[in-house]
Design a protein around this motif. Sequence first.
Motif, PDB file in Angstrom:
ATOM      1  N   GLU A 164       0.915  -0.916  -0.216  1.00  0.00           N
ATOM      2  CA  GLU A 164       0.076   0.016   0.081  1.00  0.00           C
ATOM      3  C   GLU A 164       0.853   1.314   0.005  1.00  0.00           C
ATOM      4  OE1 GLU A 164      -3.406   2.062  -0.141  1.00  0.00           O
ATOM      5  OE2 GLU A 164      -3.218   0.046  -0.320  1.00  0.00           O
ATOM      6  N   SER A 165       1.978   1.315   0.615  1.00  0.00           N
ATOM      7  CA  SER A 165       2.876   2.375   0.692  1.00  0.00           C
ATOM      8  C   SER A 165       3.735   2.438  -0.232  1.00  0.00           C
ATOM      9  CB  SER A 165       3.435   2.465   2.141  1.00  0.00           C
ATOM     10  OG  SER A 165       4.554   1.523   2.169  1.00  0.00           O
ATOM     11  N   ALA A 166       3.830   1.531  -1.318  1.00  0.00           N
ATOM     12  CA  ALA A 166       4.665   1.328  -2.216  1.00  0.00           C
ATOM     13  C   ALA A 166       5.110   3.006  -3.171  1.00  0.00           C
ATOM     14  CB  ALA A 166       4.717   0.421  -3.219  1.00  0.00           C
ATOM     15  N   TRP A 167       6.242   3.204  -3.441  1.00  0.00           N
ATOM     16  CA  TRP A 167       6.532   4.235  -4.402  1.00  0.00           C
ATOM     17  C   TRP A 167       5.981   3.977  -5.768  1.00  0.00           C
ATOM     18  CZ3 TRP A 167      12.140   4.922  -2.438  1.00  0.00           C
ATOM     19  CH2 TRP A 167      12.353   5.286  -1.028  1.00  0.00           C
ATOM     20  N   THR A 168       5.685   4.912  -6.446  1.00  0.00           N
ATOM     21  CA  THR A 168       5.501   4.714  -7.962  1.00  0.00           C
ATOM     22  C   THR A 168       6.432   5.479  -8.725  1.00  0.00           C
ATOM     23  OG1 THR A 168       3.985   6.534  -7.837  1.00  0.00           O
ATOM     24  CG2 THR A 168       2.795   4.392  -7.150  1.00  0.00           C
ATOM     25  N   GLU A 169       6.045   5.077 -10.237  1.00  0.00           N
ATOM     26  CA  GLU A 169       6.822   6.040 -11.175  1.00  0.00           C
ATOM     27  C   GLU A 169       6.601   7.566 -11.225  1.00  0.00           C
ATOM     28  OE1 GLU A 169       7.452   5.818 -16.068  1.00  0.00           O
ATOM     29  OE2 GLU A 169       6.091   4.394 -14.977  1.00  0.00           O
ATOM     30  N   ASP A 170       5.145   7.860 -10.774  1.00  0.00           N
ATOM     31  CA  ASP A 170       4.961   9.210 -10.691  1.00  0.00           C
ATOM     32  C   ASP A 170       5.808   9.932  -9.328  1.00  0.00           C
ATOM     33  OD1 ASP A 170       3.047  11.475 -11.212  1.00  0.00           O
ATOM     34  OD2 ASP A 170       2.372  11.112  -9.164  1.00  0.00           O
ATOM     35  N   HIS A 171       5.931   9.078  -8.197  1.00  0.00           N
ATOM     36  CA  HIS A 171       6.453   9.557  -7.287  1.00  0.00           C
ATOM     37  C   HIS A 171       8.115   9.985  -7.706  1.00  0.00           C
ATOM     38  CE1 HIS A 171       3.711   7.376  -4.501  1.00  0.00           C
ATOM     39  NE2 HIS A 171       3.788   8.579  -4.151  1.00  0.00           N
ATOM     40  N   PHE A 172       8.748   9.019  -8.436  1.00  0.00           N
ATOM     41  CA  PHE A 172       9.987   9.182  -9.013  1.00  0.00           C
ATOM     42  C   PHE A 172      10.091  10.412  -9.992  1.00  0.00           C
ATOM     43  CE2 PHE A 172      13.060   8.126 -12.508  1.00  0.00           C
ATOM     44  CZ  PHE A 172      14.380   8.292 -11.870  1.00  0.00           C
ATOM     45  N   LEU A 173       9.081  10.779 -10.981  1.00  0.00           N
ATOM     46  CA  LEU A 173       9.135  11.655 -11.633  1.00  0.00           C
ATOM     47  C   LEU A 173       8.897  12.946 -10.830  1.00  0.00           C
ATOM     48  CD1 LEU A 173       6.847  10.417 -14.800  1.00  0.00           C
ATOM     49  CD2 LEU A 173       9.189  11.119 -14.633  1.00  0.00           C
ATOM     50  N   GLN A 174       8.129  12.966  -9.728  1.00  0.00           N
ATOM     51  CA  GLN A 174       7.916  14.147  -9.006  1.00  0.00           C
ATOM     52  C   GLN A 174       9.299  14.272  -8.157  1.00  0.00           C
ATOM     53  OE1 GLN A 174       4.703  14.326  -5.993  1.00  0.00           O
ATOM     54  NE2 GLN A 174       3.744  12.820  -7.253  1.00  0.00           N
ATOM     55  N   THR A 175      10.021  13.486  -8.095  1.00  0.00           N
ATOM     56  CA  THR A 175      11.607  13.687  -7.399  1.00  0.00           C
ATOM     57  C   THR A 175      12.473  14.398  -8.507  1.00  0.00           C
ATOM     58  OG1 THR A 175      11.301  11.779  -5.998  1.00  0.00           O
ATOM     59  CG2 THR A 175      13.301  12.562  -6.607  1.00  0.00           C
ATOM     60  N   VAL A 176      12.438  13.576  -9.602  1.00  0.00           N
ATOM     61  CA  VAL A 176      13.225  14.538 -10.882  1.00  0.00           C
ATOM     62  C   VAL A 176      12.837  15.849 -11.222  1.00  0.00           C
ATOM     63  CG1 VAL A 176      13.622  13.930 -13.398  1.00  0.00           C
ATOM     64  CG2 VAL A 176      13.378  12.018 -11.952  1.00  0.00           C
ATOM     65  N   LYS A 177      11.425  16.030 -11.273  1.00  0.00           N
ATOM     66  CA  LYS A 177      10.867  17.491 -11.546  1.00  0.00           C
ATOM     67  C   LYS A 177      11.588  18.478 -10.320  1.00  0.00           C
ATOM     68  CE  LYS A 177       7.516  15.741 -14.626  1.00  0.00           C
ATOM     69  NZ  LYS A 177       6.063  15.691 -14.823  1.00  0.00           N
ATOM     70  N   SER A 178      11.524  17.957  -9.169  1.00  0.00           N
ATOM     71  CA  SER A 178      11.617  18.961  -8.197  1.00  0.00           C
ATOM     72  C   SER A 178      13.059  19.070  -7.834  1.00  0.00           C
ATOM     73  CB  SER A 178      11.015  18.382  -6.921  1.00  0.00           C
ATOM     74  OG  SER A 178      11.617  17.171  -6.259  1.00  0.00           O
ATOM     75  N   LEU A 179      14.126  18.345  -8.636  1.00  0.00           N
ATOM     76  CA  LEU A 179      15.365  18.587  -8.234  1.00  0.00           C
ATOM     77  C   LEU A 179      15.885  19.960  -8.320  1.00  0.00           C
ATOM     78  CD1 LEU A 179      17.886  16.454  -7.174  1.00  0.00           C
ATOM     79  CD2 LEU A 179      18.389  16.850  -9.630  1.00  0.00           C
ATOM     80  N   THR A 180      16.475  20.631  -7.381  1.00  0.00           N
ATOM     81  CA  THR A 180      16.985  21.914  -7.509  1.00  0.00           C
ATOM     82  C   THR A 180      18.313  21.853  -7.099  1.00  0.00           C
ATOM     83  OG1 THR A 180      14.748  22.437  -6.728  1.00  0.00           O
ATOM     84  CG2 THR A 180      16.381  24.245  -6.639  1.00  0.00           C
ATOM     85  N   ILE A 181      19.040  22.705  -7.992  1.00  0.00           N
ATOM     86  CA  ILE A 181      20.511  22.765  -7.629  1.00  0.00           C
ATOM     87  C   ILE A 181      20.490  24.328  -6.928  1.00  0.00           C
ATOM     88  CG2 ILE A 181      22.981  23.496  -8.560  1.00  0.00           C
ATOM     89  CD1 ILE A 181      21.875  21.566 -11.037  1.00  0.00           C
ATOM     90  N   VAL A 182      21.202  24.156  -5.583  1.00  0.00           N
ATOM     91  CA  VAL A 182      21.170  25.035  -4.821  1.00  0.00           C
ATOM     92  C   VAL A 182      22.686  25.986  -4.650  1.00  0.00           C
ATOM     93  CG1 VAL A 182      20.767  25.863  -2.220  1.00  0.00           C
ATOM     94  CG2 VAL A 182      19.248  24.091  -3.307  1.00  0.00           C
ATOM     95  N   ASN A 183      23.539  24.936  -4.940  1.00  0.00           N
ATOM     96  CA  ASN A 183      24.989  25.361  -4.786  1.00  0.00           C
ATOM     97  C   ASN A 183      25.790  24.531  -5.923  1.00  0.00           C
ATOM     98  OD1 ASN A 183      27.748  25.819  -4.332  1.00  0.00           O
ATOM     99  ND2 ASN A 183      27.653  25.423  -2.167  1.00  0.00           N
ATOM    100  N   ASN A 184      25.994  25.301  -7.038  1.00  0.00           N
ATOM    101  CA  ASN A 184      26.588  24.903  -7.923  1.00  0.00           C
ATOM    102  C   ASN A 184      28.173  24.448  -7.599  1.00  0.00           C
ATOM    103  OD1 ASN A 184      27.261  27.229  -8.475  1.00  0.00           O
ATOM    104  ND2 ASN A 184      26.215  27.474 -10.604  1.00  0.00           N
ATOM    105  N   GLY A 185      28.640  24.873  -6.574  1.00  0.00           N
ATOM    106  CA  GLY A 185      30.098  24.475  -6.237  1.00  0.00           C
ATOM    107  C   GLY A 185      30.181  22.980  -5.989  1.00  0.00           C
ATOM    108  N   LEU A 186      29.155  22.164  -5.819  1.00  0.00           N
ATOM    109  CA  LEU A 186      28.956  20.669  -5.749  1.00  0.00           C
ATOM    110  C   LEU A 186      29.831  20.232  -7.123  1.00  0.00           C
ATOM    111  CD1 LEU A 186      28.101  17.929  -4.806  1.00  0.00           C
ATOM    112  CD2 LEU A 186      26.031  18.530  -6.359  1.00  0.00           C
ATOM    113  N   PHE A 187      29.612  21.017  -8.221  1.00  0.00           N
ATOM    114  CA  PHE A 187      30.431  20.334  -9.455  1.00  0.00           C
ATOM    115  C   PHE A 187      31.731  20.686  -9.584  1.00  0.00           C
ATOM    116  CE2 PHE A 187      25.838  21.220 -10.176  1.00  0.00           C
ATOM    117  CZ  PHE A 187      25.288  19.949 -10.188  1.00  0.00           C
ATOM    118  N   GLY A 188      32.290  21.407  -8.783  1.00  0.00           N
ATOM    119  CA  GLY A 188      33.698  22.038  -8.529  1.00  0.00           C
ATOM    120  C   GLY A 188      34.512  21.425  -9.493  1.00  0.00           C
TER     121      GLY A 188
END
Length: 188
Positions: A164-188
């Motif tokens: 019942e609590s399993a994640w779905t492809e839609d949850h994954f897409l929401q994760t992808v779409k919500s990913l935000t780069i806050v500090n591009n120093g990560l890519f140094g």
Amino acid sequence: MHSNIMSSVDIFGVALTAKLPEPRVDVSDLREIPDNQEVFAHTCTDQSIIIEVMEYEESEDDQALRIYFKDLVDTNNADVDVNSLCNQPLELSSLSASCCKSCRLMKGIQSVSKFKDTARNTVEVHMALLRLPQFTSDILLTFNNPLHINAESNSSDVNTSTSESAWTEDHFLQTVKSLTIVNNGLFG
């Protein structure tokens, strides 16, 4: 009805943020994870979402994603149902990561053993590749969704993605779409 709550999570310190489905646990609290990865596991199923910062793959976008998928297959010593492979673009306007130059999605079904057991599980693998050539980096998100767990597997005592609590492809897409780069120093 899958009605998981999505909540914001800081990733790689606070360099990235994304909304991830619950219930989840940060796997780095349980075991060592490579520095270029963040791994989150469902607390009741054998599902996981992995976020990786990779060196930019100098290939066309669809080919780069195929290379990453093949690397995973090779690393897992998995068999792939080639008829299950699907590779398509995702509209950049739907992404929170506005500096992303392109995004592709792929999914395929792998037959794979976990934790070096001999029993093979059937896992639907979803990947999203966010291309950041200006930082010579790619961000790869992977959603592992077990469809069948072999009774002989070390994971046989967990619920499958039919929980019942399993994640779905839609949850994954929401994760992808919500990913935000806050500090591009990560890519140094």
